[in-house]
Design a protein around this motif. Structure first.
Motif, PDB file in Angstrom:
ATOM      1  N   PHE A  36      -4.254   9.215   8.326  1.00  0.00           N
ATOM      2  CA  PHE A  36      -3.313   8.109   8.202  1.00  0.00           C
ATOM      3  C   PHE A  36      -3.422   7.566   6.783  1.00  0.00           C
ATOM      4  O   PHE A  36      -4.389   7.851   6.077  1.00  0.00           O
ATOM      5  CB  PHE A  36      -3.651   6.997   9.208  1.00  0.00           C
ATOM      6  N   ARG A  37      -2.446   6.778   6.378  1.00  0.00           N
ATOM      7  CA  ARG A  37      -2.519   6.187   5.056  1.00  0.00           C
ATOM      8  C   ARG A  37      -1.952   4.778   5.065  1.00  0.00           C
ATOM      9  O   ARG A  37      -1.126   4.442   5.923  1.00  0.00           O
ATOM     10  CB  ARG A  37      -1.782   7.050   4.037  1.00  0.00           C
ATOM     11  N   GLN A  38      -2.400   3.997   4.113  1.00  0.00           N
ATOM     12  CA  GLN A  38      -1.897   2.639   3.979  1.00  0.00           C
ATOM     13  C   GLN A  38      -1.641   2.354   2.505  1.00  0.00           C
ATOM     14  O   GLN A  38      -2.595   2.337   1.704  1.00  0.00           O
ATOM     15  CB  GLN A  38      -2.879   1.623   4.556  1.00  0.00           C
ATOM     16  N   ALA A  39      -0.391   2.145   2.192  1.00  0.00           N
ATOM     17  CA  ALA A  39       0.000   1.801   0.834  1.00  0.00           C
ATOM     18  C   ALA A  39      -0.114   0.287   0.654  1.00  0.00           C
ATOM     19  O   ALA A  39      -0.061  -0.462   1.631  1.00  0.00           O
ATOM     20  CB  ALA A  39       1.425   2.265   0.569  1.00  0.00           C
ATOM     21  N   PRO A  40      -0.247  -0.161  -0.578  1.00  0.00           N
ATOM     22  CA  PRO A  40      -0.366  -1.601  -0.832  1.00  0.00           C
ATOM     23  C   PRO A  40       0.804  -2.379  -0.243  1.00  0.00           C
ATOM     24  O   PRO A  40       1.963  -2.028  -0.455  1.00  0.00           O
ATOM     25  CB  PRO A  40      -0.362  -1.688  -2.361  1.00  0.00           C
ATOM     26  N   GLY A  41       0.486  -3.391   0.534  1.00  0.00           N
ATOM     27  CA  GLY A  41       1.511  -4.236   1.109  1.00  0.00           C
ATOM     28  C   GLY A  41       2.248  -3.642   2.290  1.00  0.00           C
ATOM     29  O   GLY A  41       3.217  -4.234   2.781  1.00  0.00           O
ATOM     30  N   LYS A  42       1.798  -2.482   2.759  1.00  0.00           N
ATOM     31  CA  LYS A  42       2.479  -1.827   3.873  1.00  0.00           C
ATOM     32  C   LYS A  42       1.527  -1.603   5.030  1.00  0.00           C
ATOM     33  O   LYS A  42       0.307  -1.646   4.880  1.00  0.00           O
ATOM     34  CB  LYS A  42       3.088  -0.500   3.414  1.00  0.00           C
ATOM     35  N   ASP A  43       2.094  -1.343   6.190  1.00  0.00           N
ATOM     36  CA  ASP A  43       1.282  -1.022   7.358  1.00  0.00           C
ATOM     37  C   ASP A  43       0.729   0.393   7.243  1.00  0.00           C
ATOM     38  O   ASP A  43       1.280   1.249   6.550  1.00  0.00           O
ATOM     39  CB  ASP A  43       2.118  -1.131   8.630  1.00  0.00           C
ATOM     40  N   VAL A  92      -4.295   4.404   0.379  1.00  0.00           N
ATOM     41  CA  VAL A  92      -5.635   4.715   0.875  1.00  0.00           C
ATOM     42  C   VAL A  92      -5.461   5.610   2.093  1.00  0.00           C
ATOM     43  O   VAL A  92      -4.718   5.259   3.022  1.00  0.00           O
ATOM     44  CB  VAL A  92      -6.416   3.441   1.247  1.00  0.00           C
ATOM     45  N   TYR A  93      -6.127   6.733   2.076  1.00  0.00           N
ATOM     46  CA  TYR A  93      -6.008   7.711   3.155  1.00  0.00           C
ATOM     47  C   TYR A  93      -7.247   7.635   4.038  1.00  0.00           C
ATOM     48  O   TYR A  93      -8.379   7.641   3.542  1.00  0.00           O
ATOM     49  CB  TYR A  93      -5.851   9.117   2.583  1.00  0.00           C
TER      50      TYR A  93
END
Length: 124
Positions: A36-43, A92-93
């Protein structure tokens, strides 16, 4: 199971990276694994998953044809090969393990163990 992700870094658009996730324990073959990944400001969002046996994979539409997930039950590792990286892949992965489902799943709630995350930055 404890998970340790590695392999993130800075890469130019169009480049490649290979993320790895090492798992502790002797029952790695019992776990479906996911990225999974999370980009800045995103879910956080689903990227890829692979079944317990490694025979079935699943990908988010936005990475199909560019990313490849692989599981090595003998080495207790799962990897994510990322080609053709784009700036929008910056995030971030996280690797994750599911001890409850045997198939490749995209649902976060199916995964009960998570690694600490590794940062991937793609410059334009």
């Amino acid at each position: 199971v404890q998970l340790q992700a590695s392999g993130g870094g800075l890469v130019q658009a169009g480049g490649s990276l290979r993320l790895s996730c090492a798992a502790s324990g002797r029952t790695f073959s019992s776990y479906t694994m996911g990225w999974f990944r999370q980009a800045p400001g995103k879910d956080r969002e689903f990227v890829a998953a692979i079944s317990r046996s490694g025979s079935t994979t699943m990908y988010a539409d936005f990475v199909k044809g560019r990313f490849t997930v692989d599981k090595d039950n003998a080495k207790n590792t799962v990897s994510l090969r990322m080609n053709g990286l784009k700036p929008e892949d910056t995030a971030v992965y996280y690797c994750a393990a599911s001890g409850t489902v045997y198939y490749a799943s995209r649902r976060e709630t199916d995964f009960d163990s998570w690694g600490q995350g590794t940062l991937v930055t793609v410059s334009s």
